[in-house]
Design a protein around this motif. Structure first.
Motif, PDB file in Angstrom:
ATOM      1  N   ALA A 702       0.835  -1.205   0.000  1.00 39.35           N
ATOM      2  CA  ALA A 702       0.000   0.000   0.000  1.00 39.35           C
ATOM      3  C   ALA A 702       0.868   1.251   0.000  1.00 39.35           C
ATOM      4  N   ASP A 703       1.945   1.247   0.824  1.00 35.08           N
ATOM      5  CA  ASP A 703       2.855   2.396   0.830  1.00 35.08           C
ATOM      6  C   ASP A 703       3.569   2.549  -0.503  1.00 35.08           C
ATOM      7  N   ALA A 704       3.917   1.439  -1.123  1.00 36.69           N
ATOM      8  CA  ALA A 704       4.648   1.503  -2.394  1.00 36.69           C
ATOM      9  C   ALA A 704       3.806   2.118  -3.504  1.00 36.69           C
ATOM     10  N   PHE A 705       2.489   1.904  -3.447  1.00 34.31           N
ATOM     11  CA  PHE A 705       1.621   2.414  -4.508  1.00 34.31           C
ATOM     12  C   PHE A 705       0.729   3.553  -4.029  1.00 34.31           C
ATOM     13  N   HIS A 706       1.079   4.156  -2.901  1.00 30.93           N
ATOM     14  CA  HIS A 706       0.450   5.393  -2.418  1.00 30.93           C
ATOM     15  C   HIS A 706      -1.057   5.235  -2.244  1.00 30.93           C
ATOM     16  N   THR A 707      -1.469   4.209  -1.525  1.00 24.77           N
ATOM     17  CA  THR A 707      -2.879   4.006  -1.208  1.00 24.77           C
ATOM     18  C   THR A 707      -2.975   3.508   0.222  1.00 24.77           C
ATOM     19  N   THR A 708      -4.185   3.223   0.689  1.00 24.07           N
ATOM     20  CA  THR A 708      -4.381   2.733   2.054  1.00 24.07           C
ATOM     21  C   THR A 708      -4.506   1.217   2.058  1.00 24.07           C
ATOM     22  N   SER A 709      -4.195   0.619   3.231  1.00 26.05           N
ATOM     23  CA  SER A 709      -4.294  -0.829   3.356  1.00 26.05           C
ATOM     24  C   SER A 709      -5.733  -1.296   3.165  1.00 26.05           C
ATOM     25  N   TYR A 710      -6.677  -0.519   3.710  1.00 30.54           N
ATOM     26  CA  TYR A 710      -8.080  -0.899   3.591  1.00 30.54           C
ATOM     27  C   TYR A 710      -8.528  -0.906   2.135  1.00 30.54           C
ATOM     28  N   ALA A 711      -8.202   0.156   1.399  1.00 30.20           N
ATOM     29  CA  ALA A 711      -8.628   0.244   0.005  1.00 30.20           C
ATOM     30  C   ALA A 711      -7.965  -0.855  -0.833  1.00 30.20           C
ATOM     31  N   LEU A 712      -6.666  -1.109  -0.591  1.00 37.63           N
ATOM     32  CA  LEU A 712      -5.973  -2.138  -1.355  1.00 37.63           C
ATOM     33  C   LEU A 712      -6.533  -3.526  -1.053  1.00 37.63           C
ATOM     34  N   SER A 713      -6.789  -3.812   0.218  1.00 35.36           N
ATOM     35  CA  SER A 713      -7.320  -5.124   0.593  1.00 35.36           C
ATOM     36  C   SER A 713      -8.698  -5.353  -0.022  1.00 35.36           C
ATOM     37  N   LYS A 714      -9.545  -4.315   0.014  1.00 31.91           N
ATOM     38  CA  LYS A 714     -10.893  -4.435  -0.551  1.00 31.91           C
ATOM     39  C   LYS A 714     -10.840  -4.661  -2.052  1.00 31.91           C
ATOM     40  N   ALA A 715     -10.005  -3.887  -2.758  1.00 35.46           N
ATOM     41  CA  ALA A 715      -9.897  -4.035  -4.206  1.00 35.46           C
ATOM     42  C   ALA A 715      -9.272  -5.375  -4.590  1.00 35.46           C
ATOM     43  N   PHE A 716      -8.271  -5.829  -3.829  1.00 37.11           N
ATOM     44  CA  PHE A 716      -7.598  -7.106  -4.117  1.00 37.11           C
ATOM     45  C   PHE A 716      -8.577  -8.267  -3.999  1.00 37.11           C
ATOM     46  N   LYS A 717      -9.402  -8.237  -2.955  1.00 36.30           N
ATOM     47  CA  LYS A 717     -10.388  -9.291  -2.741  1.00 36.30           C
ATOM     48  C   LYS A 717     -11.434  -9.292  -3.854  1.00 36.30           C
ATOM     49  N   GLN A 718     -11.865  -8.085  -4.242  1.00 33.83           N
ATOM     50  CA  GLN A 718     -12.920  -7.967  -5.250  1.00 33.83           C
ATOM     51  C   GLN A 718     -12.447  -8.440  -6.618  1.00 33.83           C
ATOM     52  N   ILE A 719     -11.202  -8.169  -6.983  1.00 38.06           N
ATOM     53  CA  ILE A 719     -10.720  -8.464  -8.339  1.00 38.06           C
ATOM     54  C   ILE A 719     -10.129  -9.875  -8.421  1.00 38.06           C
TER      55      ILE A 719
END
Length: 781
Positions: A702-719
């Motif tokens: 999340a830090d590497a791609f300038h986003t939040t852990s919550y947003a990344l986890s939600k998007a990763f699960k969805q896709i």
């Protein structure tokens, strides 16, 4: 002699066959025409030629200065407009490298913008945008995107970028890829005005308009006018119809070049003719132009000379001409009298009447007046509509130019008593379309207003009050009343309040709608009525949104109009957060709670309007923060203007849901879906490359791609269909299985290689495979 003239007069009166009116008019016209002729002849004779010539020269110089000032003003306005256009956001520096063939919207905006420039000033023939690229192009509203293929034209247009000034004139700028010689005067505005330019805005002037401006100074066909540059060459000249006029222009041009004064006027002698030559120079953005005009002096003074020589002849013939004109004029004056008399006469009568024509017309007029009364009856039928139309324009302020006495006079012409009267105005507003038990639909506004106006008309008629009902056709009805001044203001006010209360109650009960009646102050000035109506329209917005009918007294409510406003800041904060996060259902629910809270806290329409305007501004600000331009998102619609037209809370809630929140969240979700898909693809690639490192984690990605852990986890699960940890573990387990089967490495070494502690690796392997790593190796071998 006197007796002889008297005999001639008697013979003429008997044999002329004309009435007394004809003879009287002939004598009157003879006196009127003879006296002015004598005065004009004497005045013209004493007017000297030298004085007239002096005035001609002075007027010529004044006309030159006026023409130059007008031309200078036109060019100055054009320069100012070009500078303003260059600062427009559509003239962005990104145009330097933008592929306009792919950017359809940007190209269309440029076409329209150039078309607006062309239409804004009639002097502009064509507006073009030059982009200085490796492959330079010209953008035109009627030719589109035109690449510059001619090498000489490329050099010419590139030279524009090397000019020191940001805006300048070019008196022979060609048009790109023109088949004929299209050089004309053009105004060039570099883009940007300060800094490294990437292009230029070129405004080509209309040759015909320039020629027309030059020809305006020429007062005769034998003169000449032109504009010349500082180096002496002619930029614009009038159209020459023959070789003699062209030679005259060349001679004037040569004489002006030899003069050093900035402006001057002199006499030029050529081929026996005298010409009055005047010139002046003006500077536009560093470019010096000189305006030259010449008029044939001989032709101007020729009428004066002819008039001087003919003065004696005019004086001698003046009286004879006056007599002739008197005879003709008297016949023309008498002709309509005879025609009118013949029209009135009975067509069957052949014998002419010997009485005076005017006496006959007077007798017949009495008969015609009887017929006119029949027409007056028809006019009376249209009288109520005229009366209502006048009062509607009066209260709306369309007669602001009339004085108080003139307004009273017009009201009295419509049977209004204005002397010693108090005037009062009631404003009835009908709302409540959103009520479940309502009788009308929102599309029936005019029907509701018409019904309310009829109810008001019936009520004031039964009370025998001097009143007029005005239907504004916008869910409001006005009632103009008058009271005699022998009553006190308080008595008239009490009576007015009773009428307003009964009116609001009756309309609300019959129409099943909410009714608010605004009651204004009493005034003795008719001129105050438009301002009073404006106050009432503003004050009625303080109505109670929950009351079925109410009366708002403007004088009583003004001291309390500045009451404290309770604004639900907490709800607004939650609403902005829901909009920022793209939570559609929660946002729709919160905006409904927000409006209902405003109604609960104030119950005033004014307070409700101010509150929803504030929250609309906050919404647009939040949308800007998230990277969306509200102007593009809502396709240029004025949301504030639409919101001000709404009066009921239910309409406002529906407006926010359908016109503001839903379009934004739909666009936000569409953008987030694309953005998150790309983000998850990049994170997946990063995991596949570094899954054996022990430091890889959800937070690190999340830090590497300038986003939040919550947003990344939600998007990763969805896709990907699984969460981040499960995906990482599956990669490591697959790698461990391959190492267990294909190598002789120890279990501890394999655990460390894939980023786990040995003990944790054994527990994790047993959880996923129901066996230890050693058992799995033995089983597969």
């Amino acid at each position: 002699m006197w007796l002889r003239w008297r005999q001639v007069w008697c013979w003429w009166t008997q044999r002329s066959g004309r009435g007394n009116f004809y003879r009287k008019s002939l004598i009157l016209v003879l006196c009127i025409t003879s006296l002015p002729t004598a005065i004009i002849g004497y005045t013209s004779y004493i007017t000297g030629r030298a004085h007239i010539e002096k005035e001609i020269m002075r007027n010529h110089d004044a006309l030159l200065k006026k023409t130059m000032d007008r031309m200078n003003d036109n060019l100055a306005q054009l320069e100012l407009a070009a500078t303003q256009w260059s600062l427009d956001s559509r003239m962005d520096a990104r145009l330097r490298d933008m592929n306009l063939n792919d950017e359809y919207n940007t190209t269309q905006n440029l076409y329209r913008f150039l078309g607006v420039m062309k239409g804004a000033y009639p002097l502009i023939d064509q507006a073009q945008l030059y982009l200085d690229r490796q492959e330079p192009i010209i953008i035109s509203d009627n030719e589109g995107i035109v690449p510059i293929k001619n090498e000489q034209e490329r050099v010419t247009f590139h030279t524009l970028m090397n000019q020191k000034r940001g805006v300048f004139w070019w008196d022979s700028l060609p048009k790109a890829n023109a088949k004929t010689d299209s050089n004309t005067v053009a105004l060039v505005q570099k883009l940007p005005n300060v800094g490294e330019p990437y292009g230029a805005l070129m405004l080509y002037l209309n040759k015909e308009k320039l020629v027309q401006m030059v020809e305006e100074m020429t007062t005769d066909n034998n003169g000449a006018s032109f504009i010349m540059a500082k180096d002496g060459h002619i930029i614009v000249s009038q159209k020459t119809v023959n070789g003699e006029q062209a030679q005259l222009e060349a001679a004037i041009h040569e004489s002006v070049i030899g003069r050093t004064a900035e402006s001057d006027s002199y006499i030029l002698e050529r081929k026996g003719q005298s010409y009055s030559v005047a010139y002046g120079q003006f500077t536009r953005t560093g470019t010096l132009w000189k305006y030259v005009t010449a008029t044939s002096l001989s032709q101007l003074t020729a009428p004066v000379e002819f008039m001087s020589r003919s003065m004696l002849s005019i004086g001698g013939l003046g009286l004879l001409i006056a007599i002739l004109l008197s005879w003709v004029a008297s016949k023309r004056i008498y002709r309509p009298i005879v025609r009118l008399a013949n029209v009135i006469k009975d067509h069957k009568t052949t014998q002419e009447s010997q009485e005076d024509e005017l006496a006959f017309i007077e007798r017949e007029w009495k008969h015609l007046s009887q017929e006119s009364r029949a027409l007056e009856l028809k006019l009376d039928q249209a009288y109520p509509a005229l009366r209502s139309a006048f009062l509607l324009q009066l209260v709306q302020g369309h007669f602001y130019s009339l004085s108080e006495s003139e307004l009273r006079g017009r009201m009295e012409s419509f049977d209004w008593q204005t002397e010693s009267k108090w005037f009062a105005l009631l404003l009835v507003q009908i709302t409540g379309f959103a009520k479940e038990d309502g009788r009308f639909l929102e599309s029936e506004e005019q029907l509701v207003t018409f019904a309310a106006a009829n109810i008001a008309q019936e009520m004031v008629r039964t009370r025998n009050q001097s009143a007029e009902v005005i239907n504004f056709q916008d869910m409001t009805v006005g009632i103009l009343l008058s009271y005699p001044m022998d009553r006190t203001k308080q008595q008239a006010k009490d009576e007015l309040y009773l009428l307003a209360d009964d009116l609001g109650h009756t309309i609300s009960a019959l129409l099943k709608m909410q009714t608010a009646v605004g009651m204004g102050r009493l005034t003795s000035q008719v001129h105050d009525l438009p301002q009073l109506l404006s106050f009432l329209r503003s004050a009625i917005r303080y109505r109670d949104l929950k009351a079925d009918h109410q009366v708002l007294d403007l004088e009583e409510m003004l001291p309390n109009a500045n009451e404290d406003l309770h604004y639900p800041f907490a709800l607004e904060k939650e609403l902005m957060q829901a909009i920022r996060m793209g939570q559609n259902e929660q946002s729709l629910s919160l905006i409904e709670n927000f409006v209902q809270e405003l109604v609960r806290q104030s119950n005033k329409e004014k307070s409700l309007q101010e509150g929803v305007m504030q929250v609309l501004g906050s919404m647009l600000h939040t949308m800007l923060e998230t990277g969306f331009n509200p102007h593009h998102l809502f396709e240029g619609y004025n949301l504030y203007e639409q919101l001000t037209q709404l009066r009921e809370p239910e309409q406002m809630i529906r407006f926010f849901r359908q016109k503001v929140i839903s379009p934004y969240i739909d666009r936000l979700n569409e953008y987030q879906d694309i953005h998150m898909k790309r983000l998850v693809e990049r994170v997946t690639e990063r995991i596949q490359e570094r899954f054996m490192n022990s430091d890889i984690s959800l937070e690190e990605c999340a830090d590497a791609f300038h986003t939040t852990s919550y947003a990344l986890s939600k998007a990763f699960k969805q896709i990907n269909g699984m969460n981040f940890i499960d995906y990482l573990i599956s990669l490591r387990m697959d790698k461990a299985k391959r190492l267990l089967i294909g190598t002789d490495m120890k279990v501890n070494e394999i655990a460390e290689q894939i980023g786990y502690q040995p003990s944790y690796f054994i527990r994790l392997f047993r959880k996923y495979e129901d066996m230890t790593p050693g058992q799995y190796r033995e089983k597969c071998k």
